[in-house]
Design a protein around this motif. Sequence first.
Motif, PDB file in Angstrom:
ATOM      1  N   LEU A  87      56.405 -18.789  10.934  1.00 24.44           N
ATOM      2  CA  LEU A  87      55.145 -18.856  10.192  1.00 24.44           C
ATOM      3  C   LEU A  87      54.289 -20.058  10.573  1.00 24.44           C
ATOM      4  CD1 LEU A  87      56.228 -17.786   6.587  1.00 24.44           C
ATOM      5  CD2 LEU A  87      55.479 -16.376   8.514  1.00 24.44           C
ATOM      6  N   ASN A 130      49.673 -18.463   6.394  1.00 20.76           N
ATOM      7  CA  ASN A 130      50.790 -17.546   6.630  1.00 20.76           C
ATOM      8  C   ASN A 130      51.752 -17.503   5.442  1.00 20.76           C
ATOM      9  OD1 ASN A 130      49.817 -16.815   9.118  1.00 20.76           O
ATOM     10  ND2 ASN A 130      51.086 -18.251  10.263  1.00 20.76           N
ATOM     11  N   ILE A 131      51.965 -18.642   4.810  1.00 18.56           N
ATOM     12  CA  ILE A 131      52.807 -18.660   3.607  1.00 18.56           C
ATOM     13  C   ILE A 131      52.113 -17.925   2.467  1.00 18.56           C
ATOM     14  CG2 ILE A 131      53.765 -20.153   1.808  1.00 18.56           C
ATOM     15  CD1 ILE A 131      54.257 -22.254   4.012  1.00 18.56           C
ATOM     16  N   SER A 186      52.314 -14.215   2.919  1.00 21.93           N
ATOM     17  CA  SER A 186      53.634 -13.641   3.155  1.00 21.93           C
ATOM     18  C   SER A 186      53.954 -12.618   2.071  1.00 21.93           C
ATOM     19  CB  SER A 186      54.697 -14.741   3.156  1.00 21.93           C
ATOM     20  OG  SER A 186      55.993 -14.179   3.146  1.00 21.93           O
ATOM     21  N   GLN A 187      54.418 -11.456   2.484  1.00 16.13           N
ATOM     22  CA  GLN A 187      54.771 -10.410   1.527  1.00 16.13           C
ATOM     23  C   GLN A 187      55.920 -10.844   0.617  1.00 16.13           C
ATOM     24  OE1 GLN A 187      53.202  -7.327   1.035  1.00 16.13           O
ATOM     25  NE2 GLN A 187      51.677  -8.326   2.326  1.00 16.13           N
ATOM     26  N   LYS A 188      56.695 -11.822   1.068  1.00  9.28           N
ATOM     27  CA  LYS A 188      57.842 -12.284   0.282  1.00  9.28           C
ATOM     28  C   LYS A 188      57.480 -13.406  -0.684  1.00  9.28           C
ATOM     29  CE  LYS A 188      61.803 -12.511   2.434  1.00  9.28           C
ATOM     30  NZ  LYS A 188      62.863 -12.919   3.402  1.00  9.28           N
ATOM     31  N   LEU A 223      61.440 -17.273   3.544  1.00  7.84           N
ATOM     32  CA  LEU A 223      60.172 -16.717   4.017  1.00  7.84           C
ATOM     33  C   LEU A 223      60.080 -16.699   5.530  1.00  7.84           C
ATOM     34  CD1 LEU A 223      57.614 -18.446   1.604  1.00  7.84           C
ATOM     35  CD2 LEU A 223      58.979 -16.380   1.231  1.00  7.84           C
ATOM     36  N   GLY A 224      60.518 -17.792   6.166  1.00  9.21           N
ATOM     37  CA  GLY A 224      60.381 -17.875   7.609  1.00  9.21           C
ATOM     38  C   GLY A 224      60.701 -19.266   8.115  1.00  9.21           C
TER      39      GLY A 224
END
Length: 266
Positions: free
Chosen positions: A26, A55-56, A59-61, A230-231
């Motif tokens: 991310l 990007n955070i 994020s879909q999560k 998340l990443g």
Amino acid sequence: AYFVEYLDTSVKTIDDIEQSMKIPVLGVIPQKVVPLNEARANPAHAEAYRVLRTNIQFSQKFKAGKTLCFTSGSMGEGKSLTLFNLGYICGQLGDRTIIIDTDLHRPRQHRMFGVSNKVGLANVLIGEAELDDVIHKRVFTNLDFLPSGKLDGGVHGLLDTQRMRSLIATLSERYDRIFFDAPPVIGVSDASVISREVDGVMLLIQHRKYPKAVSERAKGMLDNMGVNLLGVVLNNINVSRDQGYYYYHQYYYQSNYTTKSRKGEA
């Protein structure tokens, strides 16, 4: 040179992470970054943290998430500086943000904020201090800070308490972004404790520093904890030299109209 590269088992590319570890990258942070509040900071570097924030945020999560923990596989990967600069950018962009140093063994955030670490989170958790008395408010635009604090005795198990969970709930009512600087996940139990209490976790990996097995083990430990990972943030990249980052480098510098980019176009 090829033989040396062959023996190097560290993380080198985004594909190393996304294909072998099955997790998105991310954020990509360049080399020679310093705290963004300092006069010597390169203004172009701020864009890397704006991209990370976006990007955070999308994020879909992490839908409607507020609390985010940053950890790493081992020490010295640049986790604290990355989190500080992300918090600084979030504040500049209007997010009510607080950074909490939960690395009770090796706290670093207070140095970047330029404040004392004498009292803080640890003192609140044992009832020695009140939360509002130890939060450093508006150190920078929209950015508050809660240092780790110091105790004469040990700090083992201090984060795994109902008082800590209540503190997180209280801060979630006040802020848009609550960032936790946690210790490395390998070898320190505090990272696993705080990771289970937040909306999302980011794993920071320093480019070409440790064998990929270290990062894979850290990711595996987080997966086993059942946290919302998340990443990854890939840190300390020489974007002008390292293979695989050429196009990122071109976009990064052209979008910020740096002198280096203009020379490349001449």
